[in-house]
Design a protein around this motif. Structure first.
Motif, PDB file in Angstrom:
ATOM      1  N   VAL A  82     -44.571 -49.466 -67.263  1.00 54.31           N
ATOM      2  CA  VAL A  82     -43.222 -49.345 -67.845  1.00 54.31           C
ATOM      3  C   VAL A  82     -42.616 -47.785 -67.324  1.00 54.31           C
ATOM      4  CG1 VAL A  82     -42.043 -49.106 -69.803  1.00 54.31           C
ATOM      5  CG2 VAL A  82     -43.621 -50.720 -69.483  1.00 54.31           C
ATOM      6  N   GLY A  83     -43.746 -46.483 -67.278  1.00 52.55           N
ATOM      7  CA  GLY A  83     -43.173 -45.348 -67.159  1.00 52.55           C
ATOM      8  C   GLY A  83     -42.666 -45.281 -65.476  1.00 52.55           C
ATOM      9  N   ALA A  84     -43.498 -46.223 -64.763  1.00 56.61           N
ATOM     10  CA  ALA A  84     -43.196 -45.864 -63.227  1.00 56.61           C
ATOM     11  C   ALA A  84     -41.696 -46.537 -63.069  1.00 56.61           C
ATOM     12  CB  ALA A  84     -44.065 -46.758 -62.358  1.00 56.61           C
ATOM     13  N   ILE A  85     -41.551 -47.677 -63.735  1.00 56.01           N
ATOM     14  CA  ILE A  85     -40.252 -48.605 -63.599  1.00 56.01           C
ATOM     15  C   ILE A  85     -38.962 -47.544 -64.035  1.00 56.01           C
ATOM     16  CG2 ILE A  85     -38.951 -50.376 -64.473  1.00 56.01           C
ATOM     17  CD1 ILE A  85     -41.482 -52.121 -64.527  1.00 56.01           C
ATOM     18  N   ALA A  86     -39.349 -46.809 -65.219  1.00 56.67           N
ATOM     19  CA  ALA A  86     -38.113 -45.960 -65.629  1.00 56.67           C
ATOM     20  C   ALA A  86     -37.853 -44.910 -64.517  1.00 56.67           C
ATOM     21  CB  ALA A  86     -38.596 -45.362 -66.908  1.00 56.67           C
ATOM     22  N   THR A 114     -34.451 -44.096 -62.481  1.00 51.43           N
ATOM     23  CA  THR A 114     -33.904 -42.837 -62.887  1.00 51.43           C
ATOM     24  C   THR A 114     -33.243 -42.498 -61.601  1.00 51.43           C
ATOM     25  OG1 THR A 114     -35.222 -42.109 -64.700  1.00 51.43           O
ATOM     26  CG2 THR A 114     -34.412 -40.492 -63.412  1.00 51.43           C
ATOM     27  N   LEU A 115     -34.166 -42.725 -60.492  1.00 49.50           N
ATOM     28  CA  LEU A 115     -33.744 -42.060 -59.269  1.00 49.50           C
ATOM     29  C   LEU A 115     -32.662 -42.689 -58.814  1.00 49.50           C
ATOM     30  CD1 LEU A 115     -37.331 -42.163 -57.547  1.00 49.50           C
ATOM     31  CD2 LEU A 115     -36.051 -40.148 -58.293  1.00 49.50           C
ATOM     32  N   ALA A 116     -32.578 -44.166 -58.839  1.00 46.18           N
ATOM     33  CA  ALA A 116     -31.344 -44.911 -58.565  1.00 46.18           C
ATOM     34  C   ALA A 116     -30.039 -44.271 -59.358  1.00 46.18           C
ATOM     35  CB  ALA A 116     -31.287 -46.250 -58.901  1.00 46.18           C
ATOM     36  N   VAL A 117     -30.242 -43.985 -60.586  1.00 48.03           N
ATOM     37  CA  VAL A 117     -29.051 -43.320 -61.185  1.00 48.03           C
ATOM     38  C   VAL A 117     -28.462 -42.130 -60.760  1.00 48.03           C
ATOM     39  CG1 VAL A 117     -28.381 -42.588 -63.456  1.00 48.03           C
ATOM     40  CG2 VAL A 117     -29.618 -44.728 -63.312  1.00 48.03           C
ATOM     41  N   PHE A 135     -40.390 -40.948 -67.841  1.00 46.77           N
ATOM     42  CA  PHE A 135     -41.878 -41.080 -67.917  1.00 46.77           C
ATOM     43  C   PHE A 135     -42.598 -40.917 -69.245  1.00 46.77           C
ATOM     44  CE2 PHE A 135     -46.304 -40.622 -66.892  1.00 46.77           C
ATOM     45  CZ  PHE A 135     -46.501 -41.991 -66.199  1.00 46.77           C
ATOM     46  N   GLY A 136     -42.195 -39.855 -69.782  1.00 47.18           N
ATOM     47  CA  GLY A 136     -42.836 -39.536 -71.156  1.00 47.18           C
ATOM     48  C   GLY A 136     -42.472 -40.583 -72.132  1.00 47.18           C
ATOM     49  N   LEU A 137     -41.156 -40.984 -72.190  1.00 46.91           N
ATOM     50  CA  LEU A 137     -40.613 -41.599 -73.126  1.00 46.91           C
ATOM     51  C   LEU A 137     -40.732 -43.099 -73.216  1.00 46.91           C
ATOM     52  CD1 LEU A 137     -36.800 -40.496 -73.751  1.00 46.91           C
ATOM     53  CD2 LEU A 137     -38.849 -40.218 -75.097  1.00 46.91           C
ATOM     54  N   ALA A 138     -41.047 -43.506 -72.003  1.00 52.50           N
ATOM     55  CA  ALA A 138     -41.140 -44.889 -71.413  1.00 52.50           C
ATOM     56  C   ALA A 138     -42.675 -45.275 -71.957  1.00 52.50           C
ATOM     57  CB  ALA A 138     -41.054 -45.287 -70.019  1.00 52.50           C
ATOM     58  N   VAL A 139     -43.642 -44.193 -71.818  1.00 50.94           N
ATOM     59  CA  VAL A 139     -44.935 -44.514 -72.349  1.00 50.94           C
ATOM     60  C   VAL A 139     -45.333 -44.402 -73.672  1.00 50.94           C
ATOM     61  CG1 VAL A 139     -47.333 -43.163 -72.043  1.00 50.94           C
ATOM     62  CG2 VAL A 139     -46.000 -43.583 -69.845  1.00 50.94           C
ATOM     63  N   ALA A 166     -35.877 -46.087 -70.252  1.00 51.59           N
ATOM     64  CA  ALA A 166     -37.274 -45.890 -70.768  1.00 51.59           C
ATOM     65  C   ALA A 166     -37.225 -47.338 -71.896  1.00 51.59           C
ATOM     66  CB  ALA A 166     -37.384 -44.584 -71.357  1.00 51.59           C
ATOM     67  N   ALA A 167     -36.066 -47.109 -72.704  1.00 53.56           N
ATOM     68  CA  ALA A 167     -36.337 -47.801 -73.971  1.00 53.56           C
ATOM     69  C   ALA A 167     -36.177 -49.381 -73.544  1.00 53.56           C
ATOM     70  CB  ALA A 167     -35.107 -47.620 -75.046  1.00 53.56           C
ATOM     71  N   LEU A 168     -35.344 -49.733 -72.589  1.00 59.63           N
ATOM     72  CA  LEU A 168     -34.943 -51.168 -72.086  1.00 59.63           C
ATOM     73  C   LEU A 168     -36.313 -51.726 -71.356  1.00 59.63           C
ATOM     74  CD1 LEU A 168     -33.246 -53.376 -71.979  1.00 59.63           C
ATOM     75  CD2 LEU A 168     -32.188 -52.382 -69.544  1.00 59.63           C
TER      76      LEU A 168
END
Length: 725
Positions: A199-203, A207-210, A233-237, A308-310
């Motif tokens: 999930v953190g890697a996806i977030a 982020t890079l795309a944004v 990454f921290g929030l997603a984890v 991260a939340a989504l």
């Protein structure tokens, strides 16, 4: 969702891959600057002084030309003059001032005449000027017969970009393995540890795309890449950890898979949404500052918080549903010993003797925060680069052998003023008698302009507080016309003034948004106030540590042996304030969600506090360890800017998770008792209509509390042991 879990998961993974590919090269498009504010009038003065007077008041490249035989005359002068001419002909150069073509610029020679400066003003944004400066510097260093060094803000920016990219690589190298280790210890399950990492890697990919989209419409600071990637990454984890933990708790309590997942999404998922809103509300405050290093960070951070939340709310349920009952063998092998009983005992002691815990802890925290009373602020400069940096060495060398007051004086541009106007003579005399002024020179404008320029050399270095005070006194003088100010002293003063003016607005936004969200979450008037006070206490401790380490230089050898700059950069402090307030509110919501849930069942604040601490303290500390691991990866960067943000935020997170949440919060909840849940009648009615409430409303504050049993309440063994949000 049950029927489409596979398609949803595959769609998320494909979107993450596409986002990662799209944003892979975003670092090449980010800017190194954005930490200084330039008033429109100041920029106009800079342009006029460069175009009409050939004065470089905002030089971003400085070439040091040295010849042991001298550079005032002879071969050294000829070679230096030729070098200045080549630089002047470069297409990215607005102005190249040198002492050979400007007779009045003798201050660009050293006293013995062996070294001279070529002061270059480049055109374009920060990334463009950094690239131009590097090209010119490479060519200049090869000048036959001269020893040439290159420094200045453009080269400093170029090294900042490279350092930020290196910092991101270090984060990927150290943070991900250490985070996986922390999660594996927390879950005692490799698949369960891999799920939050995914999930953190996806977030991060999102982020890079944004960021890639943002750079198309606005300048984005290169440090937005480091800070938002770490934050996302921290929030997603963290969010994955809370959601997965609640699901595990419900499964171990005997609920069917779908029911357990629904309960987890309804409770922990709801808290995740409000927690994300709280973190976002704190970072929105960055938008009030007219400095794009802060505003671009706000845009990026808001996007990564949502990502991260989504990601957590979609990926975790989809994976659990796809795995089905067989997933329990992977995700629920056995529950780790997270110290729930230990935290419960501490909470019982803190609620039984609140003053005995609160007074010593608050005293210790205030003592740790005390060094912040001696803080010194200054805008970012070469001192934030590593000691081995060529740009830092060259810039420092210029400061050592040249008088910064002469090289970078205060410039006053007086438009529409005749040089023989008696009022101008009186004004110049008033400047000459102003405290803090060492020398004044008047330059009449060219024949095609009615402007004139006053060059003011202060008695103190241009980057000092005393020079800023001198500038303030000059601005207070009555003038015969509208005066525009330029130079490094003016730029630094404008930046500090605008930051100071906007800080109350930012603090108001943080306090107001946090209060509203916590009120909607709890229905209480006092709990939001308590949460703000606790967050402020942890934050000041962090600032005390920053002053000791980064301003005074103590313990620097533990962080790579850097040389302390002697100040804190104000925009970095503002970023830390917003991050720490958001993360503190994040943990507060996870804690209060369980305390309130228990209070709604029992009506007893003390027992609800003990149960809530027992169930969440271990999980909050585990999440804090993960977040700290990510933040300390920033501290591994050679750049002091990243070290300051990483250390400052990590200290606040650790203090909050290990001291404030499990010890001070229960002590203060016990002191307030039933008053914790009090609110005026109109606020209670408002909360009934718009508050976040999925249960019945709490009993009225006057309801007598049942006596607390001598042993912990026996809801279920799993619930007593498992930390859940």
């Amino acid at each position: 969702m049950q029927q489409h879990a596979g398609k949803l998961l595959m769609g998320c993974l494909l979107a993450a891959v596409a986002a990662g590919v799209f944003g892979a090269q975003v670092a090449d498009r980010l800017s190194s600057g954005g930490y200084r504010y330039s008033q429109p009038d100041t920029q106009h003065a800079v342009d006029v002084l460069a175009a009409e007077f050939h004065i470089a008041t905002r030089a971003n490249l400085i070439l040091t030309v040295h010849d042991p035989q001298g550079v005032r005359t002879g071969h050294g002068a000829a070679a230096g003059r030729a070098l200045a001419q080549r630089v002047r002909e470069h297409p990215g150069v607005t102005l190249a001032a040198d002492p050979w073509s400007l007779p009045q610029a003798t201050y660009l020679f050293t006293a013995e005449g062996h070294t001279a400066l070529v002061v270059v003003q480049l055109t374009g944004d920060e990334r463009t000027t950094s690239a131009t400066a590097r090209t010119i510097a490479r060519q200049a260093l090869k000048t036959p017969g001269l020893a040439v060094d290159a420094g200045g803000s453009a080269l400093v920016g170029e090294e900042l970009i490279r350092g930020a990219q290196s910092g991101l690589e270090r984060a990927e190298l150290f943070a991900i393995p250490l985070t996986f280790l922390a999660l594996a210890l927390a879950f005692r399950s490799m698949p369960a540890a891999l799920l939050p990492l995914t999930v953190g890697a996806i977030a991060i990919a999102l982020t890079l795309a944004v960021l890639r989209l943002l750079v198309a419409v606005t300048p984005v600071s290169v440090f937005a890449l480091n800070v938002t990637a770490s934050l996302g990454f921290g929030l997603a984890v963290d969010y994955s950890l809370f959601l997965l933990s609640r699901y595990r708790s419900e499964r171990m309590a005997g609920h069917p898979l779908i029911t357990a997942m629904e309960i987890a999404v309804r409770t922990a998922g709801r808290t995740i949404v409000y927690s994300g809103m709280a973190v976002a509300a704190s970072l929105i405050a960055l938008l009030v500052f007219p400095i794009y290093a802060l505003s671009s960070l706000a845009y990026a951070a808001l996007s990564v918080i949502a990502a991260a939340a989504l990601s957590a709310l979609v990926i975790i349920p989809a994976v659990i549903i796809l795995l089905g009952p067989r997933g329990d063998r992977l995700l629920l092998p056995r529950w780790p010993a997270t110290g729930g009983d230990m935290w419960g005992r501490l909470a019982r002691s803190a609620t039984a003797r609140p003053w005995l815990w609160a007074l010593p802890l608050v005293t210790i925290l205030c003592a740790l925060a005390a060094p912040f009373a001696h803080v010194a602020f200054a805008t970012a400069d070469h001192r934030l680069l590593p000691e081995t940096s060529p740009a830092r060495k060259a810039t420092r060398h210029v400061q050592d052998i040249f008088d910064s007051r002469q090289v970078d004086p205060i410039w006053l541009l007086l438009p529409r003023t005749a040089t023989r106007d008696p009022a101008l003579a009186a004004y110049t005399a008033a400047i000459r008698h102003t405290p803090g002024v060492a020398r004044v020179m008047l330059f009449p404008g060219p024949s095609n302009t009615a402007a004139s320029v006053v060059r003011v050399v202060p008695t103190h270095p241009s980057d000092s507080d005393q020079a800023a005070d001198t500038l303030a006194r000059l601005r207070a003088l009555p003038a015969p016309a509208d005066v525009l100010y330029a130079g490094g002293t003016a730029d630094r003063a404008d930046t500090m003034n605008v930051l100071a003016a906007k800080v109350p607005w930012a603090v108001g936004i943080i306090i107001g948004a946090t209060f509203v969200l916590l009120f909607l979450f709890t229905g209480s008037l006092l709990l939001p106030v308590k949460a703000l006070a606790m967050a402020a206490l942890g934050l000041t401790v962090s600032f005390g540590v920053l002053v000791v380490v980064f301003q005074q230089g103590h313990f620097a050898h533990l962080l790579g042996g850097f040389i302390a700059p002697g100040y804190l950069e104000p925009s970095l402090v503002i970023v830390i304030v917003c991050l720490c307030f958001g993360l503190a509110t994040d943990y507060e919501m996870f804690l209060l969600s369980r305390i309130r849930e228990e209070y709604l069942k029992t009506g007893d604040t003390r027992s609800a506090t003990i149960t809530g601490i027992r169930q969440t303290a271990g999980l909050i500390t585990s999440a804090a360890v993960v977040m700290t691991t990510v933040l300390l990866s920033l501290a591994a960067s050679p750049l002091l800017m990243l070290k300051i943000v990483g250390i400052g935020t990590a200290v606040s997170v650790l203090i909050d998770a290990f001291v404030i949440r499990p010890l001070l919060v229960p002590a203060f909840l016990a002191l307030l008792g039933q008053a914790n849940w009090w609110a005026p009648t109109w606020m209670r009615l408002l909360h009934q209509h718009i508050g976040l409430d999925e249960h019945q409303h709490p009993p009225a504050p006057h309801t007598p509390a049942p006596s607390l049993p001598t042993t912990p309440p026996r809801t279920s063994d799993a619930a007593a042991k498992n930390p859940t949000p």
